[in-house]
Design a protein around this motif. Structure first.
Motif, short mmCIF file in Angstrom:
data_model
loop_
_atom_site.label_atom_id
_atom_site.label_comp_id
_atom_site.label_asym_id
_atom_site.label_seq_id
_atom_site.Cartn_x
_atom_site.Cartn_y
_atom_site.Cartn_z
N ARG A 73 82.02 -46.68 23.40
CA ARG A 73 82.48 -47.33 22.16
C ARG A 73 83.75 -46.67 21.61
NH1 ARG A 73 77.34 -49.03 18.33
NH2 ARG A 73 76.00 -49.91 19.97
N GLU A 74 83.84 -45.35 21.76
CA GLU A 74 84.97 -44.62 21.18
C GLU A 74 86.04 -44.30 22.22
OE1 GLU A 74 85.23 -44.37 18.02
OE2 GLU A 74 83.20 -45.16 17.65
N SER A 75 85.87 -44.83 23.43
CA SER A 75 86.86 -44.63 24.52
C SER A 75 87.17 -43.15 24.75
CB SER A 75 88.16 -45.39 24.20
OG SER A 75 87.89 -46.77 24.06
N ILE A 76 86.11 -42.35 24.77
CA ILE A 76 86.27 -40.92 25.02
C ILE A 76 86.23 -40.70 26.54
CG2 ILE A 76 85.30 -38.63 24.61
CD1 ILE A 76 83.99 -39.79 22.08
N GLU A 77 87.26 -40.06 27.05
CA GLU A 77 87.37 -39.88 28.50
C GLU A 77 87.81 -38.46 28.83
OE1 GLU A 77 90.14 -42.83 29.73
OE2 GLU A 77 88.65 -44.46 29.76
N VAL A 78 87.61 -38.10 30.09
CA VAL A 78 88.08 -36.82 30.62
C VAL A 78 89.18 -37.10 31.62
CG1 VAL A 78 87.45 -34.71 31.85
CG2 VAL A 78 85.79 -35.80 30.33
N THR A 79 90.27 -36.39 31.52
CA THR A 79 91.40 -36.63 32.42
C THR A 79 91.18 -35.93 33.76
OG1 THR A 79 92.64 -34.68 31.70
CG2 THR A 79 92.92 -36.71 30.41
N PRO A 80 91.79 -36.46 34.82
CA PRO A 80 91.70 -35.81 36.14
C PRO A 80 92.21 -34.37 36.10
CG PRO A 80 92.57 -38.03 36.36
CD PRO A 80 92.52 -37.74 34.90
N GLU A 81 93.22 -34.12 35.25
CA GLU A 81 93.77 -32.77 35.16
C GLU A 81 92.75 -31.80 34.58
OE1 GLU A 81 96.84 -35.71 35.52
OE2 GLU A 81 95.24 -35.51 34.00
N GLU A 82 92.00 -32.25 33.59
CA GLU A 82 90.97 -31.39 32.98
C GLU A 82 89.87 -31.07 33.99
OE1 GLU A 82 90.96 -32.71 28.28
OE2 GLU A 82 90.12 -34.09 29.76
N ILE A 83 89.49 -32.08 34.76
CA ILE A 83 88.46 -31.87 35.78
C ILE A 83 88.94 -30.89 36.84
CG2 ILE A 83 87.07 -32.98 37.57
CD1 ILE A 83 87.25 -35.56 35.90
N ALA A 84 90.15 -31.10 37.32
CA ALA A 84 90.71 -30.24 38.37
C ALA A 84 90.82 -28.79 37.90
CB ALA A 84 92.08 -30.77 38.80
N ALA A 85 91.24 -28.61 36.65
CA ALA A 85 91.39 -27.25 36.12
C ALA A 85 90.04 -26.54 36.05
CB ALA A 85 92.03 -27.30 34.73
N ARG A 86 89.02 -27.25 35.62
CA ARG A 86 87.69 -26.65 35.50
C ARG A 86 87.10 -26.35 36.88
NH1 ARG A 86 84.47 -23.09 33.51
NH2 ARG A 86 82.30 -23.75 33.22
N VAL A 87 87.31 -27.25 37.84
CA VAL A 87 86.81 -27.03 39.20
C VAL A 87 87.47 -25.80 39.80
CG1 VAL A 87 86.84 -27.92 41.56
CG2 VAL A 87 86.17 -29.42 39.67
N THR A 88 88.78 -25.68 39.63
CA THR A 88 89.51 -24.52 40.14
C THR A 88 89.00 -23.23 39.52
OG1 THR A 88 91.51 -25.85 40.48
CG2 THR A 88 91.79 -23.46 40.37
N GLU A 89 88.74 -23.28 38.22
CA GLU A 89 88.22 -22.11 37.50
C GLU A 89 86.87 -21.68 38.07
OE1 GLU A 89 86.48 -21.06 33.05
OE2 GLU A 89 87.83 -22.77 33.32
N LEU A 90 85.98 -22.64 38.33
CA LEU A 90 84.67 -22.33 38.87
C LEU A 90 84.77 -21.76 40.28
CD1 LEU A 90 82.60 -25.40 37.61
CD2 LEU A 90 82.38 -23.02 36.85
N LEU A 91 85.61 -22.33 41.10
CA LEU A 91 85.77 -21.86 42.48
C LEU A 91 86.33 -20.44 42.51
CD1 LEU A 91 87.14 -25.08 44.25
CD2 LEU A 91 84.83 -24.13 44.38
#
Length: 479
Positions: A382-400
């Protein structure tokens, strides 16, 4: 194929499926053909059994049942596809199979009733301007001092004590034997009844009253080496071993040796010994930052939990059985994995007798978890809240980078998990911005648990018998 839909409770869609005469006839004939090619009837070669003989030997009911199984499976599958129904889980037959056999006539139409679970509709009655209260967890400077003192105790060295009696804080080496105290009016000349397992030799005990059953430590205080003393003690009530709860005991204790801890000074050298910091000031600052962050994180978690609890009061959703069972499955699987990682034998814990009970006990939590997830997802849409590909990639890199030792990581799965977690965080943060959560003092929203804590401590702080502990002693685990 004619299909009629109807809405049913628990987010199900009912289907009335009318199978054409051509299909009912064709399926029946195909079943007979298949049976004729495989049936083993004496006097006839496979595939050469005359139709009347085949029908007589196998019976029309068996043949109709075989045809019906195909008609039902194929009919429901085609109906779901034809109506473009986003079904979840396995469809359910609502018609009685016995009735279907009685009503089934090859070459005539056949009506089948079925139901399929679908994703539930989420009705958010309200999700902004919510009002909630949450407990604020404040940083306690005592945590820093307690941590330093604990590390100091760990580095302490034991030195023999001479020329004085035992006192609180000492380390005593004792022999002891426990017996039940005599009841009032009991024969004074009778021997005391030993407490099973309450006996030890050269037992090292730290003289701290709160770690043992009442009376044991205070009885040792004041003793001198080589002295033997009868010490009266009382088992708490309640107590882990119900046979001992509330009973009076007498311990014959011989103090064999007395030691005290020589503790290091808390200075820069101490800081270097227990950490990577060069100075005590740096170590203290690090501990302050750590415990402050822990307090802030707990407060934020409390706010989120309070808000989500309030949100669910304003959500209407009729959950399908499939989603609930899937969530219960996931919860039990997570529990099994965690127990297995702790070295426990899951097969002994998850027996066929206990699994149904575990499933039933998990249902309430499973339902709440699903409602939360669906509600947050609906708010995100309803509020069009999304996660950007850049945010996902940054978090994945951090975890790895954080866990370089992990091998064979499924990055696609990791990205999916990260996306879901980041999206959930964003939605909850949005909710916090559009609602009001009042912070109240810690402990003010729940009833006092002092009585329960005291009972738990009483269960722990006492000698363990052979039935409870292979090493019988008056020592207990610090909680």
């Amino acid at each position: 194929m004619k299909v009629t839909q109807e809405k049913l409770p628990a987010s199900q869609i009912g289907l009335e499926i009318e199978i054409t005469p051509e299909i009912t006839k064709q399926t029946y004939e195909q079943v007979i053909k298949n049976l004729a090619s495989t049936a083993n009837i004496p006097g006839f070669r496979k595939g050469k059994v005359p139709r009347p003989i085949l029908l007589q030997r196998l019976g029309t009911t068996r043949i109709k049942a075989a045809a019906l199984e195909e008609l039902i499976q194929d009919g429901i599958e085609k109906a779901v596809k034809q109506e473009a129904i986003p079904a979840i889980g396995q469809p359910q037959l609502r018609s009685s199979f016995e009735d279907l056999i009685n009503n089934y006539e090859p070459g005539k139409p056949l009506t089948i009733l079925a139901a399929v679970d679908v994703e539930p509709e989420v009705n958010l009655v309200q999700y902004t301007d919510l009002q909630a209260k949450a407990e604020e967890v404040k940083f306690d400077p005592e945590q820093v001092e307690n941590t330093l003192d604990k590390e100091r105790q760990e580095l302490g060295t034991l030195i023999p004590v001479e020329g004085r009696a035992a006192q609180i804080g000492d380390i005593a080496v004792v022999d002891f034997k426990g017996s039940f105290a005599k009841a009032e009016g009991e024969d004074e000349t009778a021997e005391l009844e030993p407490i099973p397992g309450a006996e030890a030799t050269d037992f090292q005990v730290e003289l701290q009253e709160d770690k043992f059953i009442p009376g044991f430590i205070s009885g040792i205080v004041g003793m001198n080496p080589e002295e033997t003393r009868e010490i009266a003690a009382q088992f708490p009530d309640p107590y882990a071993n119900e046979d001992l709860a509330g009973k009076a005991a007498t311990f014959t204790v011989t103090l064999k040796e007395l030691k005290e801890k020589e503790l290091p000074e808390i200075n820069d050298d101490f800081a270097q010994e227990i950490s990577d910091f060069e100075t005590l000031e740096e170590l203290r600052a690090s501990l302050v930052e750590r415990y402050q962050k822990e307090a802030d994180d707990k407060t934020k978690t409390n706010k989120q939990e309070a808000l989500l609890t309030e949100l669910l009061k304003h959500v209407e959703v009729d959950l399908p059985a499939t989603l609930i069972e899937q969530e219960v499955d996931a919860m039990l699987t997570q529990t099994a994995i965690r127990l297995s990682q702790q070295g426990l034998d899951v097969r002994k814990l998850f027996t066929q007798d206990i699994i149904p009970q575990l499933r039933e006990r998990s249902r309430t939590e499973a339902i709440e978890r699903i409602k939360r997830s669906l509600s947050l997802r609906e708010i995100g849409k309803r509020e069009s809240i999304e996660v950007t590909p850049e945010e996902i990639a940054a978090r994945v890199t951090e975890l790895l980078e954080q866990y370089p030792e992990e091998q064979d990581v499924d990055e696609d799965k990791l990205r999916s998990i990260v996306e879901n977690e980041l999206l959930t965080e964003k939605i909850i943060d949005w909710l916090l911005e559009h609602s009001s959560v009042e912070l109240v003092p810690e402990g003010s929203l729940s009833p006092t648990e002092e009585t329960e804590d005291a009972e738990l401590d009483a269960d722990a702080d006492a000698p363990q018998t052979e039935e409870e502990n292979s090493e019988a002693s008056p020592e207990v685990t610090e909680g």
